[in-house]
Design an enzyme around this catalytic site. Structure first.
Site, PDB file in Angstrom:
ATOM      1  N   ARG A 173       0.030  -1.573  14.937  1.00  0.00           N
ATOM      2  CA  ARG A 173       0.102  -1.216  16.354  1.00  0.00           C
ATOM      3  C   ARG A 173      -1.145  -0.427  16.724  1.00  0.00           C
ATOM      4  O   ARG A 173      -1.646   0.375  15.914  1.00  0.00           O
ATOM      5  CB  ARG A 173       1.327  -0.324  16.636  1.00  0.00           C
ATOM      6  CG  ARG A 173       2.652  -0.876  16.207  1.00  0.00           C
ATOM      7  CD  ARG A 173       3.065  -2.093  16.981  1.00  0.00           C
ATOM      8  NE  ARG A 173       3.082  -1.885  18.424  1.00  0.00           N
ATOM      9  CZ  ARG A 173       3.144  -2.886  19.314  1.00  0.00           C
ATOM     10  NH1 ARG A 173       3.167  -4.134  18.903  1.00  0.00           N
ATOM     11  NH2 ARG A 173       3.163  -2.633  20.608  1.00  0.00           N
ATOM     12  N   ASN A 212       0.830  -1.214   0.000  1.00  0.00           N
ATOM     13  CA  ASN A 212       0.000   0.000   0.000  1.00  0.00           C
ATOM     14  C   ASN A 212       0.860   1.257   0.000  1.00  0.00           C
ATOM     15  O   ASN A 212       0.520   2.248  -0.653  1.00  0.00           O
ATOM     16  CB  ASN A 212      -0.960  -0.010   1.195  1.00  0.00           C
ATOM     17  CG  ASN A 212      -2.165  -0.894   0.934  1.00  0.00           C
ATOM     18  OD1 ASN A 212      -3.018  -0.556   0.135  1.00  0.00           O
ATOM     19  ND2 ASN A 212      -2.220  -2.053   1.595  1.00  0.00           N
ATOM     20  N   HIS A 222      -7.873  -0.829   6.261  1.00  0.00           N
ATOM     21  CA  HIS A 222      -8.126  -2.070   6.993  1.00  0.00           C
ATOM     22  C   HIS A 222      -8.781  -3.075   6.048  1.00  0.00           C
ATOM     23  O   HIS A 222      -9.671  -2.706   5.275  1.00  0.00           O
ATOM     24  CB  HIS A 222      -9.040  -1.780   8.193  1.00  0.00           C
ATOM     25  CG  HIS A 222      -9.316  -2.994   9.020  1.00  0.00           C
ATOM     26  ND1 HIS A 222      -8.372  -3.537   9.874  1.00  0.00           N
ATOM     27  CD2 HIS A 222     -10.406  -3.801   9.096  1.00  0.00           C
ATOM     28  CE1 HIS A 222      -8.885  -4.618  10.447  1.00  0.00           C
ATOM     29  NE2 HIS A 222     -10.114  -4.792  10.000  1.00  0.00           N
TER      30      HIS A 222
HETATM   31  C1  GAR Z   1      -3.227  -4.479   4.356  1.00  0.00           C
HETATM   32  O1  GAR Z   1      -4.084  -5.479   3.876  1.00  0.00           O
HETATM   33  C2  GAR Z   1      -3.945  -3.610   5.364  1.00  0.00           C
HETATM   34  O2  GAR Z   1      -5.304  -3.476   5.099  1.00  0.00           O
HETATM   35  C3  GAR Z   1      -3.709  -4.374   6.630  1.00  0.00           C
HETATM   36  O3  GAR Z   1      -2.380  -4.814   6.546  1.00  0.00           O
HETATM   37  C4  GAR Z   1      -2.086  -5.075   5.183  1.00  0.00           C
HETATM   38  C5  GAR Z   1      -0.763  -4.432   4.844  1.00  0.00           C
HETATM   39  O4  GAR Z   1      -0.360  -4.789   3.561  1.00  0.00           O
HETATM   40  N1  GAR Z   1      -3.917  -3.551   7.794  1.00  0.00           N
HETATM   41  C6  GAR Z   1      -4.473  -3.987   8.909  1.00  0.00           C
HETATM   42  O5  GAR Z   1      -4.815  -5.136   9.070  1.00  0.00           O
HETATM   43  C7  GAR Z   1      -4.645  -2.932   9.983  1.00  0.00           C
HETATM   44  N2  GAR Z   1      -5.577  -3.344  10.974  1.00  0.00           N
HETATM   45  P1  GAR Z   1       0.869  -4.075   2.865  1.00  0.00           P
HETATM   46  O6  GAR Z   1       2.001  -4.083   3.893  1.00  0.00           O
HETATM   47  O7  GAR Z   1       1.194  -4.929   1.687  1.00  0.00           O
HETATM   48  O8  GAR Z   1       0.462  -2.695   2.504  1.00  0.00           O
END
Ligand code: GAR
Length: 226
Positions: free
Chosen positions: A121, A44, A139
Protein backbone atom coordinates in the site's frame (compact mmCIF):
# COMPACT_ATOMS: atom_id res chain seq x y z
CA UNK A 1 14.99 -22.70 -10.72
CA UNK A 2 15.20 -24.63 -7.45
CA UNK A 3 15.84 -22.95 -4.11
CA UNK A 4 19.31 -24.52 -4.08
CA UNK A 5 20.12 -22.99 -7.45
CA UNK A 6 18.83 -19.59 -6.31
CA UNK A 7 20.94 -19.88 -3.15
CA UNK A 8 24.12 -20.61 -5.06
CA UNK A 9 23.80 -17.89 -7.72
CA UNK A 10 26.56 -15.27 -7.40
CA UNK A 11 25.45 -12.12 -5.64
CA UNK A 12 26.90 -8.92 -4.26
CA UNK A 13 25.76 -7.47 -0.93
CA UNK A 14 26.57 -3.93 0.19
CA UNK A 15 28.67 -3.79 3.36
CA UNK A 16 26.81 -4.16 6.61
CA UNK A 17 27.38 -5.19 10.17
CA UNK A 18 29.56 -8.29 10.34
CA UNK A 19 27.11 -11.11 10.93
CA UNK A 20 28.84 -12.24 14.11
CA UNK A 21 28.29 -8.76 15.59
CA UNK A 22 24.65 -8.37 14.60
CA UNK A 23 23.30 -9.52 17.95
CA UNK A 24 25.29 -6.74 19.63
CA UNK A 25 23.26 -4.01 17.92
CA UNK A 26 21.61 -2.36 19.63
CA UNK A 27 23.45 -3.24 22.85
CA UNK A 28 22.12 -6.29 24.67
CA UNK A 29 19.30 -5.55 27.09
CA UNK A 30 17.51 -3.05 24.90
CA UNK A 31 15.82 -5.08 22.17
CA UNK A 32 14.26 -3.13 19.34
CA UNK A 33 10.48 -3.17 19.52
CA UNK A 34 9.39 -3.91 15.96
CA UNK A 35 6.05 -3.65 14.23
CA UNK A 36 5.95 -5.48 10.90
CA UNK A 37 3.52 -4.66 8.09
CA UNK A 38 2.91 -7.26 5.38
CA UNK A 39 0.34 -7.90 2.67
CA UNK A 40 1.02 -11.40 1.41
CA UNK A 41 3.25 -14.40 1.80
CA UNK A 42 5.42 -13.03 4.59
CA UNK A 43 8.73 -14.76 3.91
CA UNK A 44 10.54 -11.57 4.89
CA UNK A 45 8.48 -11.36 8.09
CA UNK A 46 9.55 -14.92 8.86
CA UNK A 47 13.29 -14.32 8.36
CA UNK A 48 13.15 -11.40 10.78
CA UNK A 49 11.24 -13.49 13.33
CA UNK A 50 13.72 -16.35 12.84
CA UNK A 51 16.77 -14.07 13.18
CA UNK A 52 15.33 -12.90 16.51
CA UNK A 53 14.56 -16.48 17.63
CA UNK A 54 18.12 -17.50 16.72
CA UNK A 55 19.59 -14.65 18.77
CA UNK A 56 21.02 -12.95 15.67
CA UNK A 57 18.95 -9.79 16.00
CA UNK A 58 18.34 -8.11 19.34
CA UNK A 59 14.68 -7.31 18.79
CA UNK A 60 11.12 -8.38 19.43
CA UNK A 61 8.22 -8.27 16.98
CA UNK A 62 5.46 -6.67 19.02
CA UNK A 63 2.79 -7.00 16.34
CA UNK A 64 2.16 -7.92 12.72
CA UNK A 65 -0.26 -5.73 10.79
CA UNK A 66 -1.66 -7.22 7.58
CA UNK A 67 -4.27 -5.88 5.18
CA UNK A 68 -5.44 -8.91 3.21
CA UNK A 69 -7.72 -11.42 4.94
CA UNK A 70 -6.30 -14.92 4.47
CA UNK A 71 -2.74 -13.73 3.76
CA UNK A 72 -0.15 -16.48 4.23
CA UNK A 73 1.77 -14.29 6.65
CA UNK A 74 -0.86 -14.99 9.34
CA UNK A 75 0.27 -18.61 9.73
CA UNK A 76 3.88 -17.46 10.04
CA UNK A 77 2.92 -15.07 12.86
CA UNK A 78 1.05 -17.89 14.63
CA UNK A 79 4.13 -20.10 14.39
CA UNK A 80 6.15 -17.49 16.31
CA UNK A 81 3.32 -16.53 18.70
CA UNK A 82 3.21 -12.96 17.38
CA UNK A 83 -0.11 -11.07 17.53
CA UNK A 84 -1.51 -10.44 14.04
CA UNK A 85 -3.93 -7.59 13.46
CA UNK A 86 -5.98 -7.28 10.27
CA UNK A 87 -6.44 -3.71 9.07
CA UNK A 88 -8.26 -4.20 5.80
CA UNK A 89 -7.69 -1.17 3.56
CA UNK A 90 -11.03 -1.88 1.82
CA UNK A 91 -12.81 -0.73 4.98
CA UNK A 92 -11.25 2.74 5.00
CA UNK A 93 -12.43 5.59 2.81
CA UNK A 94 -9.14 7.45 2.60
CA UNK A 95 -5.54 6.27 2.75
CA UNK A 96 -5.03 8.61 5.72
CA UNK A 97 -7.81 6.87 7.66
CA UNK A 98 -6.09 3.51 7.27
CA UNK A 99 -2.73 5.00 8.21
CA UNK A 100 -4.20 6.66 11.32
CA UNK A 101 -5.50 3.27 12.45
CA UNK A 102 -2.10 1.71 11.70
CA UNK A 103 -0.34 4.36 13.80
CA UNK A 104 -2.84 3.86 16.63
CA UNK A 105 -2.26 0.08 16.53
CA UNK A 106 1.52 0.37 16.41
CA UNK A 107 1.42 2.73 19.39
CA UNK A 108 -0.90 0.39 21.30
CA UNK A 109 1.70 -2.34 20.85
CA UNK A 110 4.50 -0.02 21.96
CA UNK A 111 6.37 -0.25 18.65
CA UNK A 112 9.62 1.72 18.13
CA UNK A 113 10.56 0.62 14.61
CA UNK A 114 8.29 -0.22 11.69
CA UNK A 115 9.30 -2.74 9.05
CA UNK A 116 7.36 -2.81 5.78
CA UNK A 117 8.01 -6.38 4.64
CA UNK A 118 5.95 -6.71 1.48
CA UNK A 119 3.44 -4.00 2.41
CA UNK A 120 1.74 -3.27 -0.89
CA UNK A 121 0.00 0.00 0.00
CA UNK A 122 1.10 3.56 -0.66
CA UNK A 123 1.77 5.27 2.67
CA UNK A 124 0.73 8.79 3.62
CA UNK A 125 2.30 11.56 5.65
CA UNK A 126 0.26 10.36 8.65
CA UNK A 127 2.32 7.18 8.89
CA UNK A 128 5.64 8.64 7.77
CA UNK A 129 5.45 11.43 10.36
CA UNK A 130 4.66 9.03 13.20
CA UNK A 131 7.94 7.11 12.84
CA UNK A 132 10.52 9.55 11.45
CA UNK A 133 13.62 7.60 10.39
CA UNK A 134 12.27 4.57 12.19
CA UNK A 135 10.35 3.07 9.27
CA UNK A 136 12.05 0.69 6.85
CA UNK A 137 10.90 -0.84 3.56
CA UNK A 138 12.21 -3.68 1.41
CA UNK A 139 11.77 -3.48 -2.34
CA UNK A 140 12.71 -6.03 -5.04
CA UNK A 141 14.84 -3.76 -7.22
CA UNK A 142 18.05 -1.78 -7.09
CA UNK A 143 16.45 1.56 -6.24
CA UNK A 144 16.17 4.21 -7.50
CA UNK A 145 15.49 1.99 -10.53
CA UNK A 146 12.06 0.40 -10.81
CA UNK A 147 10.08 1.76 -7.85
CA UNK A 148 6.40 0.98 -7.36
CA UNK A 149 4.52 -2.16 -8.22
CA UNK A 150 5.95 -4.92 -10.42
CA UNK A 151 9.56 -3.99 -9.66
CA UNK A 152 10.85 -7.37 -10.88
CA UNK A 153 8.80 -7.26 -14.09
CA UNK A 154 9.96 -3.70 -14.75
CA UNK A 155 13.59 -4.83 -14.49
CA UNK A 156 13.00 -7.71 -16.92
CA UNK A 157 11.17 -5.45 -19.37
CA UNK A 158 14.04 -2.94 -19.25
CA UNK A 159 16.51 -5.69 -20.13
CA UNK A 160 18.87 -5.02 -17.23
CA UNK A 161 21.58 -7.62 -16.63
CA UNK A 162 21.90 -7.00 -12.91
CA UNK A 163 18.86 -6.86 -10.64
CA UNK A 164 18.51 -6.94 -6.87
CA UNK A 165 16.82 -5.60 -3.78
CA UNK A 166 17.01 -2.56 -1.53
CA UNK A 167 16.25 -1.86 2.11
CA UNK A 168 15.66 1.83 2.73
CA UNK A 169 14.13 4.33 5.13
CA UNK A 170 10.60 5.29 4.13
CA UNK A 171 9.75 8.71 2.78
CA UNK A 172 6.48 9.95 1.32
CA UNK A 173 7.40 9.30 -2.31
CA UNK A 174 6.92 5.64 -3.21
CA UNK A 175 10.06 3.52 -2.67
CA UNK A 176 12.24 6.54 -1.98
CA UNK A 177 14.37 7.39 1.04
CA UNK A 178 17.94 6.86 2.20
CA UNK A 179 19.27 3.44 1.26
CA UNK A 180 20.45 1.19 4.09
CA UNK A 181 21.54 -1.93 2.20
CA UNK A 182 21.33 -3.44 -1.27
CA UNK A 183 22.08 -6.81 -2.81
CA UNK A 184 22.59 -7.49 -6.51
CA UNK A 185 21.97 -10.67 -8.51
CA UNK A 186 22.48 -11.50 -12.18
CA UNK A 187 19.55 -11.65 -14.57
CA UNK A 188 19.96 -14.95 -16.38
CA UNK A 189 18.86 -15.83 -19.92
CA UNK A 190 15.32 -17.22 -19.93
CA UNK A 191 14.53 -15.68 -16.54
CA UNK A 192 10.85 -15.20 -15.84
CA UNK A 193 9.60 -12.81 -13.20
CA UNK A 194 9.16 -15.85 -10.94
CA UNK A 195 12.71 -17.18 -11.31
CA UNK A 196 14.24 -13.72 -10.98
CA UNK A 197 12.08 -12.87 -7.97
CA UNK A 198 13.10 -16.15 -6.30
CA UNK A 199 16.78 -15.26 -6.79
CA UNK A 200 16.17 -11.76 -5.42
CA UNK A 201 14.26 -13.07 -2.42
CA UNK A 202 17.20 -15.23 -1.33
CA UNK A 203 19.12 -11.95 -1.01
CA UNK A 204 16.21 -10.09 0.58
CA UNK A 205 16.21 -12.68 3.33
CA UNK A 206 19.90 -12.07 3.97
CA UNK A 207 19.86 -8.29 4.02
CA UNK A 208 16.60 -7.42 5.80
CA UNK A 209 17.62 -8.55 9.32
CA UNK A 210 21.08 -7.06 8.82
CA UNK A 211 19.66 -3.76 7.58
CA UNK A 212 17.38 -3.50 10.62
CA UNK A 213 20.38 -3.94 12.91
CA UNK A 214 22.45 -1.53 10.85
CA UNK A 215 19.76 1.18 10.85
CA UNK A 216 19.32 0.86 14.61
CA UNK A 217 23.05 0.98 15.17
CA UNK A 218 23.41 4.08 13.02
CA UNK A 219 20.57 5.77 14.85
CA UNK A 220 22.15 4.92 18.17
CA UNK A 221 25.25 6.73 16.94
CA UNK A 222 27.40 3.63 16.86
CA UNK A 223 30.22 3.96 14.40
CA UNK A 224 30.58 0.86 12.29
CA UNK A 225 33.53 -0.06 10.20
CA UNK A 226 31.59 -0.45 6.98
C1 GAR B 1 9.18 -8.90 -1.47
O1 GAR B 1 9.89 -9.32 -2.61
C2 GAR B 1 9.30 -7.40 -1.31
O2 GAR B 1 10.51 -6.89 -1.76
C3 GAR B 1 8.15 -6.92 -2.15
O3 GAR B 1 7.11 -7.82 -1.88
C4 GAR B 1 7.68 -9.10 -1.64
C5 GAR B 1 7.05 -9.68 -0.39
O4 GAR B 1 7.47 -10.99 -0.20
N1 GAR B 1 7.78 -5.57 -1.82
C6 GAR B 1 7.40 -4.68 -2.72
O5 GAR B 1 7.28 -4.94 -3.90
C7 GAR B 1 7.11 -3.31 -2.16
N2 GAR B 1 7.09 -2.32 -3.18
P1 GAR B 1 7.15 -11.76 1.15
O6 GAR B 1 5.66 -11.53 1.42
O7 GAR B 1 7.44 -13.19 0.85
O8 GAR B 1 8.00 -11.19 2.22
Amino acid sequence: MTTDQAQSTPSFISPAIPLNLMAEYPPAGTPLKLGVMASGSGTNFEVVAQAIADGKLNAKIQVLIYNNPGAKVIARAEKFGIPAILLNHREYKQREDLDSKIVETLQQYDVDWVIMAGWMRVVTQVLVDAFPDRMINIHPSLLPSFPGIRGVEQALEAGVKIAGCTVHFVRLEVDSGPIIMQAAVPVLPNDTSETLHARIQVQEHKILPQAIALAAAQRAGLMLNC
